[in-house]
Design a protein around this motif. Structure first.
Motif, PDB file in Angstrom:
ATOM      1  N   GLY A 194      11.760  24.000  39.998  1.00  0.00           N
ATOM      2  CA  GLY A 194      13.069  24.462  39.568  1.00  0.00           C
ATOM      3  C   GLY A 194      14.045  24.490  40.736  1.00  0.00           C
ATOM      4  N   LEU A 195      15.277  24.103  40.460  1.00  0.00           N
ATOM      5  CA  LEU A 195      16.333  24.120  41.473  1.00  0.00           C
ATOM      6  C   LEU A 195      17.252  25.295  41.140  1.00  0.00           C
ATOM      7  CD1 LEU A 195      17.075  20.276  41.416  1.00  0.00           C
ATOM      8  CD2 LEU A 195      15.433  21.509  42.852  1.00  0.00           C
ATOM      9  N   ALA A 196      16.829  26.472  41.568  1.00  0.00           N
ATOM     10  CA  ALA A 196      17.494  27.717  41.177  1.00  0.00           C
ATOM     11  C   ALA A 196      18.465  28.205  42.247  1.00  0.00           C
ATOM     12  CB  ALA A 196      16.439  28.776  40.894  1.00  0.00           C
ATOM     13  N   GLY A 197      19.099  29.325  41.954  1.00  0.00           N
ATOM     14  CA  GLY A 197      19.994  29.966  42.913  1.00  0.00           C
ATOM     15  C   GLY A 197      21.385  29.389  42.934  1.00  0.00           C
ATOM     16  N   LYS A 198      21.836  28.860  41.780  1.00  0.00           N
ATOM     17  CA  LYS A 198      23.170  28.271  41.744  1.00  0.00           C
ATOM     18  C   LYS A 198      23.745  28.358  40.339  1.00  0.00           C
ATOM     19  CE  LYS A 198      21.287  23.619  40.956  1.00  0.00           C
ATOM     20  NZ  LYS A 198      21.277  22.235  41.377  1.00  0.00           N
ATOM     21  N   GLU A 199      25.057  28.311  40.275  1.00  0.00           N
ATOM     22  CA  GLU A 199      25.738  28.234  38.986  1.00  0.00           C
ATOM     23  C   GLU A 199      25.601  26.800  38.488  1.00  0.00           C
ATOM     24  OE1 GLU A 199      27.252  30.730  37.177  1.00  0.00           O
ATOM     25  OE2 GLU A 199      26.456  32.064  38.721  1.00  0.00           O
ATOM     26  N   VAL A 200      25.318  26.651  37.200  1.00  0.00           N
ATOM     27  CA  VAL A 200      25.135  25.324  36.636  1.00  0.00           C
ATOM     28  C   VAL A 200      25.950  25.155  35.359  1.00  0.00           C
ATOM     29  CG1 VAL A 200      22.840  24.929  37.620  1.00  0.00           C
ATOM     30  CG2 VAL A 200      23.047  26.046  35.386  1.00  0.00           C
ATOM     31  N   ALA A 201      26.355  23.926  35.139  1.00  0.00           N
ATOM     32  CA  ALA A 201      26.965  23.528  33.877  1.00  0.00           C
ATOM     33  C   ALA A 201      25.911  22.731  33.118  1.00  0.00           C
ATOM     34  CB  ALA A 201      28.201  22.676  34.136  1.00  0.00           C
ATOM     35  N   PRO A 202      26.017  22.651  31.803  1.00  0.00           N
ATOM     36  CA  PRO A 202      25.046  21.855  31.056  1.00  0.00           C
ATOM     37  C   PRO A 202      24.944  20.439  31.638  1.00  0.00           C
ATOM     38  CG  PRO A 202      26.421  23.091  29.551  1.00  0.00           C
ATOM     39  CD  PRO A 202      27.015  23.264  30.919  1.00  0.00           C
TER      40      PRO A 202
END
Length: 161
Positions: free
Chosen positions: A143-151
């Motif tokens: 998982g590439l976590a720790g960030k704001e994401v858009a679909p």
């Protein structure tokens, strides 16, 4: 100098299924997800009530209560997107499905809608895990976590064995 001799590992990237903040599965307040019992993956704390296909594939199942959807990616991954924790108890209230089992989808297609306020008002966590249920079929799922994401933003990297 000898880069051409290095074996290239085939990788696939899955897009975020919802808009929000990507977090590690360990932050999901349910051991079924946080301990990886269903597979490795990532979770998103949604800021918008729409769930999108993370990759191209076929819908395997839409749960009757519309709180989760599973799909088979064209490259073989078995993906589960689970909206919220214990939201099965809502019996579909606040959820709307846009796909059914057997439908072919492209990355970014709308799968489900959910009323985040209704879920929160009912006392449920809206965190949305996305898991690779056949994790063992791959060399790595990260998982590439720790960030704001858009679909559609890259949130899960899968490496071929």
């Amino acid at each position: 100098m000898f880069d051409f001799l290095k074996k290239k590992t085939e990788t696939w990237m899955l897009g975020a299924p919802v808009k929000g903040r990507a977090v590690p599965l360990q932050e999901v307040n349910d051991p079924t997800f946080s301990d990886g019992l269903l597979g490795k993956g990532v979770a998103v704390i949604p800021s918008e009530g729409k769930v999108y296909a993370p990759t191209d594939g076929e819908i395997a199942m839409v749960f009757e209560t519309l709180h989760a959807v599973s799909m088979n990616a064209d490259f073989g991954a078995e993906i589960l997107i689970h909206v919220g924790l214990d939201t099965v108890s809502m019996k579909g209230e606040g959820f709307k499905g846009h796909v059914k089992a057997g439908d072919r989808v492209k990355k970014g297609d709308l799968l489900l809608e959910m009323d985040l306020d209704k879920i929160k008002e009912a006392g449920y966590d809206t965190i949305t895990p996305m898991l690779i249920c056949n994790t063992d079929a791959y060399a790595d799922v990260e998982g590439l976590a720790g960030k704001e994401v858009a679909p559609g933003d890259d949130v899960l990297e899968i490496k071929k064995k």
